[in-house]
Design an enzyme around this catalytic site. Structure first.
Site, mmCIF file in Angstrom:
data_model
loop_
_atom_site.group_PDB
_atom_site.id
_atom_site.type_symbol
_atom_site.label_atom_id
_atom_site.label_comp_id
_atom_site.label_asym_id
_atom_site.label_seq_id
_atom_site.Cartn_x
_atom_site.Cartn_y
_atom_site.Cartn_z
ATOM 1 N N ASP A 252 -1.732 -1.939 11.009
ATOM 2 C CA ASP A 252 -2.116 -1.829 9.598
ATOM 3 C C ASP A 252 -2.830 -3.070 9.073
ATOM 4 O O ASP A 252 -3.384 -3.040 7.967
ATOM 5 C CB ASP A 252 -0.884 -1.592 8.719
ATOM 6 C CG ASP A 252 -0.304 -0.198 8.877
ATOM 7 O OD1 ASP A 252 -0.962 0.641 9.512
ATOM 8 O OD2 ASP A 252 0.798 0.038 8.358
ATOM 9 N N LYS B 23 0.851 -1.199 0.000
ATOM 10 C CA LYS B 23 0.000 0.000 0.000
ATOM 11 C C LYS B 23 0.879 1.239 0.000
ATOM 12 O O LYS B 23 2.055 1.209 0.371
ATOM 13 C CB LYS B 23 -0.936 0.010 1.210
ATOM 14 C CG LYS B 23 -0.267 -0.009 2.590
ATOM 15 C CD LYS B 23 0.095 1.359 3.137
ATOM 16 C CE LYS B 23 0.679 1.277 4.538
ATOM 17 N NZ LYS B 23 1.337 2.534 4.974
#
Length: 303
Positions: A150, A8
């Site tokens: 995360d 990401k």
């Protein structure tokens, strides 16, 4: 199941305050990218009474110190420290039936990169194993969060506006894009980066930039108006990163001079990325930045 555990990038990252639990509140947009770790997971039901088992077979494609860093927690090192093994241990008590899990991982996502790394692997793993457990949808997020801040994002499949410590997720639409990811030969310690920001304990407050996210900024993300976002969505860690590693400031300038319409540090670093108007312009820029920064590893990606 064989697929890519996607990395990401962060589009903007604000750390408004330090929470009473010692963690930091964040505001960011997380966007999954095409660059990631190929993973194959095989699941075999076992006979009642047998103990669940876990096996990891990995191929390490990292470079420099990161190669050794992954080796330390691979099946060739201390597997108990591996994030996939930790996730397996947390899930074992919730399994509906005993299963044998075999994972084949090709490791490309760098640790200490700010692009997901082990969290991406853990999220991909959890998505595949959750259907074999008693855990409800509401129970899955806290378990994922307990593995890493995360990790809940990597249970999703779309870009998200992210708050909390990374576990409060609001899916949003982001225009398709092409980018170049720079993987420096050095890492940045997340804890040191947070310490450098010197955030004090305080009550939550809003930033005018992030208050308007639901309006102008979200519209700009939806249509890919990167010129508008360029000076409005910034990563707060950059000011610390540029002091710690001045090369990163040169890299950002290099991305813009090669035609990037947006460039930023991802997470707490050390990976940096540039977004380009098209695949063609990105590929042309790749040659330029590769020549300018010969000691840097570059990867192309899309989203």
């Amino acid at each position: 199941m064989k697929s890519i555990a996607q990395g990401k990038i962060n589009i903007g990252l604000l750390i408004p305050y330090k929470r009473e639990d010692g963690l930091h509140e964040i505001r960011s947009v997380f966007v999954p990218i095409s660059f990631g770790d190929p993973m194959e997971i095989q699941i075999m039901p076992l006979s009642p009474g047998q103990k669940p088992s876990f096996q990891l077979v990995s191929e390490n494609y990292l470079h420099g110190y990161r190669y050794e860093k992954f080796e330390e927690v691979s099946e060739r090192g201390e597997l108990s420290r591996n994030i996939l093994h930790k996730a397996f241990q947390k899930l074992a008590t919730y399994l509906r039936e005993p299963i044998a899990i075999s994972i084949h991982l090709q490791k490309y996502l760098p640790p200490e990169g700010g692009i997901g790394g082990g969290s991406s692997n853990a999220g991909f793993f959890l998505k595949e194993i959750f259907p074999w457990t008693h855990l409800s949808k509401e129970e899955q997020i806290p378990l994922a969060k307990s593995i890493g801040a995360d990790v809940p994002f990597f249970l999703q499949s779309s870009p998200c506006y992210v708050t909390g410590i990374g576990e409060v997720l609001e899916p949003i639409s982001v225009a398709q894009g092409s980018g170049i990811l720079a993987i420096p030969p050095f890492g940045l310690s997340t804890s040191a980066m947070y310490t450098g920001l010197q955030k004090s304990l305080q009550k939550p407050y809003g930033s005018e930039v992030w208050k308007s996210l639901a309006e102008d900024l979200i519209r700009s993300l939806q249509v890919g108006d990167w010129a508008y976002l360029q000076n409005r969505l910034e990563n707060e860690f950059e000011k610390i990163a540029f002091q710690t590693q001045p090369l990163l400031k040169e890299l950002k300038l290099g991305f813009y001079e090669s035609g990037a319409v947006y460039a930023s540090l991802s997470g707490s670093g050390s990976c940096f990325y540039g977004i380009y108007p098209s695949d063609r312009e990105r590929d042309e820029a790749l040659r330029i930045v590769s020549d300018r920064f010969p000691d840097m590893e570059f990867r192309t990606f899309s989203f």
